[in-house]
Design an enzyme around this catalytic site. Structure first.
Site, mmCIF file in Angstrom:
data_model
loop_
_atom_site.group_PDB
_atom_site.id
_atom_site.type_symbol
_atom_site.label_atom_id
_atom_site.label_comp_id
_atom_site.label_asym_id
_atom_site.label_seq_id
_atom_site.Cartn_x
_atom_site.Cartn_y
_atom_site.Cartn_z
ATOM 1 N NE ARG A 60 -15.047 -22.061 -14.314
ATOM 2 C CZ ARG A 60 -14.107 -21.623 -13.963
ATOM 3 N NH1 ARG A 60 -13.682 -20.395 -14.218
ATOM 4 N NH2 ARG A 60 -13.407 -22.021 -12.872
ATOM 5 C CD GLU A 108 -14.286 -21.817 -8.075
ATOM 6 O OE1 GLU A 108 -13.445 -22.082 -8.854
ATOM 7 O OE2 GLU A 108 -14.391 -22.202 -6.819
ATOM 8 C CE1 TYR A 265 -20.706 -25.127 -6.497
ATOM 9 C CE2 TYR A 265 -21.378 -26.369 -8.187
ATOM 10 C CZ TYR A 265 -20.645 -26.405 -7.206
ATOM 11 O OH TYR A 265 -20.160 -27.379 -6.586
ATOM 12 C CG ASP A 283 -17.501 -22.433 -5.063
ATOM 13 O OD1 ASP A 283 -16.774 -23.396 -5.096
ATOM 14 O OD2 ASP A 283 -16.598 -21.236 -5.485
ATOM 15 C CB CYS A 327 -18.165 -33.691 -3.573
ATOM 16 S SG CYS A 327 -16.693 -33.840 -4.795
ATOM 17 C CD1 TRP A 356 -12.336 -25.211 -8.112
ATOM 18 C CD2 TRP A 356 -13.598 -27.040 -8.049
ATOM 19 N NE1 TRP A 356 -12.811 -25.184 -6.893
ATOM 20 C CE2 TRP A 356 -13.797 -26.282 -6.931
ATOM 21 C CE3 TRP A 356 -14.682 -28.116 -8.085
ATOM 22 C CZ2 TRP A 356 -14.640 -26.620 -5.755
ATOM 23 C CZ3 TRP A 356 -15.112 -28.402 -7.134
ATOM 24 C CH2 TRP A 356 -15.299 -27.651 -5.964
ATOM 25 C CE LYS A 359 -14.333 -25.774 -15.719
ATOM 26 N NZ LYS A 359 -13.603 -26.029 -14.166
#
Ligand code: BEZ
Length: 398
Positions: A60, A108, A265, A283, A327, A356, A359
């Site tokens: 994202r 987030e 999510y 989340d 995780c 996180w 990405k």
């Protein structure tokens, strides 16, 4: 006695990205001979026990923080470079949908500040109201005040393919990739490093630590203790009951309820992980721990909130998951996204940990190599500095 130009501790996404970037000729740093690069992984490569576990991550552009969106933009050419060197598509471009209560800030970020950042930086997106969210994207029973946006550049990161691509490139360049080497201690005089493992001792000029939740044990003698919390997270795969239904990557921002943070999510169907299924995840953690040895497996109750969300709000999916996973994610205790810095007093040791960051993977490995080999990077990494409060009495910022 083996001596390396660069030793990387941790063979997950960022560790392998560091090794891949070290032997790549376009990184803005000296290119290393793969034979002089060593990666030490305490487990098997591609294991499912650390922060790199799982099949997919959200790609994202939208962030509340402008510098994060700018970093994702800077990561795009790095992803393209990696993509050129492998056949499998690393980030299928399905778009990214954020929706929910527009006034709910979360870990987030939030919908409104993310839209503001995108507007300032010229990142395209389409605003959506509740009816459009339901009619166009397959969600249902959403509260009428819900709204959001679709960002067409978003996608789903194929984590196994990304790992494999970087591993293969490193391996083909002769990088020493050693699995099942647990690092017990790191010593350094500020110029050379000695890495003592349960399989032997290695010497190197530079060291990059990408050890996620395991960072603090190794950092202790080096004068740093990162204030992190380790979240154990679950994820679940719901069978598609309608062939025509699919979702982009998405995140639902909602007010917390009595039971949990109420944030969910998910992803589109991915042909590399449970085809015919859609992955949905909360989340929020099922367990928060101080160190990895405290981790326990999830129980069926830990999936209840996710199943209820799917049953209430998603079309075309069976209400109970057939596959689940978990995780372990180390997160910075403050409001930093992650830590990326050299260690105080040890300019030859770079630390990446927590957060996180999938990405940004090819970019973060490049920055780690630049910092390790040249001591600097042109990328703006000040927001990720080791906080002064994490530097212990034996550490010293020079
Ligand atoms: C992220 O994109 O950073 C993210 C997405 C879903 C859950 C957690 C983090």
């Amino acid at each position: 006695m083996a001596s390396y130009d660069l030793i990387v501790v941790g063979g997950g996404l960022i560790g392998l990205s560091t090794a891949y970037n070290a032997v790549s000729p376009y990184g803005g740093h000296p290119v290393l001979d793969g034979e002089k690069v060593l990666v030490l992984e305490q487990d098997a490569f591609f294991n499912q026990r650390g922060s790199t576990a799982g099949a997919s991550r959200q790609f994202r552009f939208q962030y509340s923080e402008e510098y994060m969106t700018q970093l994702v933009m800077a990561a795009v050419p790095e992803w393209a470079m990696l993509q050129k060197q492998t056949v499998t598509e690393l980030i299928p471009n399905v778009g990214c949908l954020w929706f929910g209560d527009p006034d709910t800030p979360t870990t987030e970020g939030g919908i409104k500040p993310a839209m503001e950042t995108m507007t300032r930086l010229g990142v395209p997106f389409q605003r959506l109201n509740c009816r459009e969210l339901e009619e166009w994207y397959g969600f249902r029973n959403l509260p009428g005040n819900y709204s959001g946006f679709f960002q067409p550049g978003g996608g789903i990161i194929n984590v196994p393919a990304t790992l494999q691509a970087m591993f293969n490139i490193a391996h083909n360049h002769g990088v020493h990739l050693k699995a099942h080497h647990k690092v017990l201690k790191i010593e350094s005089d500020g110029k050379e490093v000695t890495v003592i493992t349960d399989q032997g001792t290695y010497h190197g000029k530079k060291l990059v630590l990408t050890t996620g939740a395991y960072a603090n044990t190794l950092l202790e003698p080096l004068g740093v203790q990162i204030n992190l919390s380790i979240w154990n997270m679950v994820s679940a795969y719901f069978r598609k009951t309608r062939a025509d239904i699919d979702y982009p990557t998405w995140f639902a921002f909602q007010k917390a309820n009595a039971a949990n943070a109420n944030l969910y999510y998910g992803f589109p169907e991915a042909d590399w992980s449970h085809p015919g299924y859609i992955r949905v995840a909360p989340d929020y953690p099922y367990q928060i721990i101080d160190e990895p040895s405290q981790r326990v497996p999830p129980t069926p109750e830990d999936f209840a909130g996710t199943s209820a969300w799917v049953a209430n709000h998603m079309s075309g999916l069976s209400p109970e998951p057939d596959f689940t996973s978990s995780c372990m994610v180390a997160l910075p205790a403050g409001d930093q996204q992650f830590i990326l810095d050299t260690l105080p007093g040890y300019p030859n040791i770079v630390l990446f940990t927590t957060g996180w960051a999938a990405k940004l993977v090819p970019l973060l490995g490049k920055i780690c190599v630049q910092l390790a080999l040249t001591g600097q990077t042109a990328y703006p990494i000040a927001p990720f500095a080791i906080p002064p409060s994490d530097i212990t009495a034996t550490g010293e910022r020079k």
